[in-house]
Scaffold this motif. Structure first.
Motif, PDB file in Angstrom:
ATOM      1  N   UNK A  81       0.841  -1.199   0.000  1.00  0.00           N
ATOM      2  CA  UNK A  81       0.000   0.000   0.000  1.00  0.00           C
ATOM      3  C   UNK A  81       0.875   1.248   0.000  1.00  0.00           C
ATOM      4  N   UNK A  82       1.928   1.259   0.820  1.00  0.00           N
ATOM      5  CA  UNK A  82       2.820   2.413   0.889  1.00  0.00           C
ATOM      6  C   UNK A  82       3.428   2.714  -0.475  1.00  0.00           C
ATOM      7  N   UNK A  83       3.927   1.677  -1.158  1.00  0.00           N
ATOM      8  CA  UNK A  83       4.548   1.864  -2.465  1.00  0.00           C
ATOM      9  C   UNK A  83       3.535   2.367  -3.488  1.00  0.00           C
ATOM     10  N   UNK A  84       2.330   1.817  -3.459  1.00  0.00           N
ATOM     11  CA  UNK A  84       1.288   2.235  -4.389  1.00  0.00           C
ATOM     12  C   UNK A  84       0.936   3.708  -4.194  1.00  0.00           C
ATOM     13  N   UNK A  85       0.768   4.132  -2.934  1.00  0.00           N
ATOM     14  CA  UNK A  85       0.439   5.525  -2.637  1.00  0.00           C
ATOM     15  C   UNK A  85       1.611   6.436  -2.972  1.00  0.00           C
ATOM     16  N   UNK A  86       2.818   5.978  -2.722  1.00  0.00           N
ATOM     17  CA  UNK A  86       4.031   6.735  -3.067  1.00  0.00           C
ATOM     18  C   UNK A  86       4.067   7.043  -4.563  1.00  0.00           C
ATOM     19  N   UNK A  87       3.838   6.046  -5.390  1.00  0.00           N
ATOM     20  CA  UNK A  87       3.865   6.262  -6.837  1.00  0.00           C
ATOM     21  C   UNK A  87       2.729   7.176  -7.288  1.00  0.00           C
ATOM     22  N   UNK A  88       1.566   7.039  -6.661  1.00  0.00           N
ATOM     23  CA  UNK A  88       0.434   7.902  -7.020  1.00  0.00           C
ATOM     24  C   UNK A  88       0.750   9.369  -6.749  1.00  0.00           C
ATOM     25  N   UNK A  89       1.283   9.669  -5.562  1.00  0.00           N
ATOM     26  CA  UNK A  89       1.564  11.060  -5.225  1.00  0.00           C
ATOM     27  C   UNK A  89       2.713  11.628  -6.053  1.00  0.00           C
ATOM     28  N   UNK A  90       3.660  10.777  -6.447  1.00  0.00           N
ATOM     29  CA  UNK A  90       4.714  11.253  -7.345  1.00  0.00           C
ATOM     30  C   UNK A  90       4.144  11.638  -8.700  1.00  0.00           C
ATOM     31  N   UNK A  91       3.187  10.849  -9.172  1.00  0.00           N
ATOM     32  CA  UNK A  91       2.602  11.116 -10.485  1.00  0.00           C
ATOM     33  C   UNK A  91       1.623  12.261 -10.509  1.00  0.00           C
ATOM     34  N   UNK A  92       1.033  12.597  -9.340  1.00  0.00           N
ATOM     35  CA  UNK A  92       0.034  13.665  -9.300  1.00  0.00           C
ATOM     36  C   UNK A  92       0.537  14.958  -8.666  1.00  0.00           C
ATOM     37  N   UNK A  93       1.470  14.845  -7.717  1.00  0.00           N
ATOM     38  CA  UNK A  93       1.857  16.042  -6.972  1.00  0.00           C
ATOM     39  C   UNK A  93       3.352  16.352  -7.025  1.00  0.00           C
TER      40      UNK A  93
END
Length: 272
Positions: A81-93
């Motif tokens: 979950x941490x890795x998934x959220x990490x990649x999401x925030x890198x791609x959006x923010x």
């Protein structure tokens, strides 16, 4: 779920919220007078109502709701979950809303002023530092990294998030490649100014200690450490998968060999 587990899983989103809050509440004026106070176009209201911020926040929340809510991935291991959220925030923010939209294209109000304070090579007229110049050759190193983030990091970060959400085993291969790109990007972004500092020359970093720690001090550590750890983990996952595949192939070969022998025995019995 304990508070510690929650923080570990969603620290990237929490850090994103802290960053947005800092942009709202911190006074964006350099202590040495390099920059004047932000104009009305860079006010707090302009920032919180800007399209780039709203898009970044909306896509982030939508991604979390889709992956953790609709797909029901909250039961996954914490690091997944941490890795998934990490990649999401890198791609959006982080690489999109911050570095690309604010540092490169300068379309996010207030945040673009923060980038000028973080490093005045983003567009300060060196003849008159109270005026913003269209472009200066000193920006070339920064903008090269921003273009790499815009064209490589952001798409691959969103792809990694999607592959994590879909539980695609290829996510570890993409993640390992992305981790290397992030690490090299950090060297290219923070390395030149660090070398200037260690060779005894004056840097263009901010004098405000809070802004310095948020934008310069902790970010390189996080964006080097996390990609290294995730890349090593991805390597171990891929290696484990390859070994399991090899064992399966060997088992199939053994099974196939046994079957061949059984057929040969049957043929000999029929011939007798």
């Amino acid at each position: 779920m304990s508070l510690l587990r929650f923080a570990y899983r969603y620290w990237a989103v929490i850090f994103m919220a802290v960053c947005i809050s800092a942009v709202i509440f911190l006074p964006l004026k350099e202590e040495n007078g390099v920059l004047v106070e932000p104009t009305e176009a860079d006010s707090v209201y302009a920032f919180i109502t800007s399209v780039p911020l709203l898009v970044s926040v909306t896509v982030t929340i939508s991604g979390l709701a889709w992956s953790l809510g609709y797909l029901g991935l909250t039961s996954l291991p914490d690091t997944e979950v941490m890795a998934m959220v990490w990649h999401l925030t890198n791609g959006t923010w982080w690489s999109c809303g911050c570095d690309s939209w604010s540092g490169l294209f300068k379309i996010m109000p207030r945040m673009r002023t923060l980038y000028l304070i973080l490093d005045n090579k983003h567009g300060v007229n060196f003849a008159d530092q109270t005026k913003v110049a269209p472009w200066n050759p000193a920006q070339s190193a920064l903008e090269s990294v921003y273009w790499a983030e815009t064209t490589i990091h952001v798409p691959l970060a969103l792809l990694s998030f999607y592959l994590y959400a879909k539980r695609d085993p290829r996510r570890y291969i993409v993640e390992a490649f992305l981790g290397g790109a992030q690490l090299v990007g950090c060297y290219g972004y923070y390395g030149p100014e660090t070398l200037i500092y260690f060779h005894g020359f004056k840097t263009t970093w901010p004098e405000n200690r809070i802004i310095w720690w948020l934008g310069i001090g902790c970010v390189p550590v996080v964006w080097c450490l996390i990609p290294i750890l995730l890349s090593v983990r991805a390597f171990m996952k891929v290696e484990k998968g390859m070994r399991a595949g090899e064992m399966k192939e060997k088992a199939m070969e053994v099974e196939s060999g046994k079957r061949v022998k059984e057929v040969e025995v049957e043929m000999k019995e029929k011939a007798m």
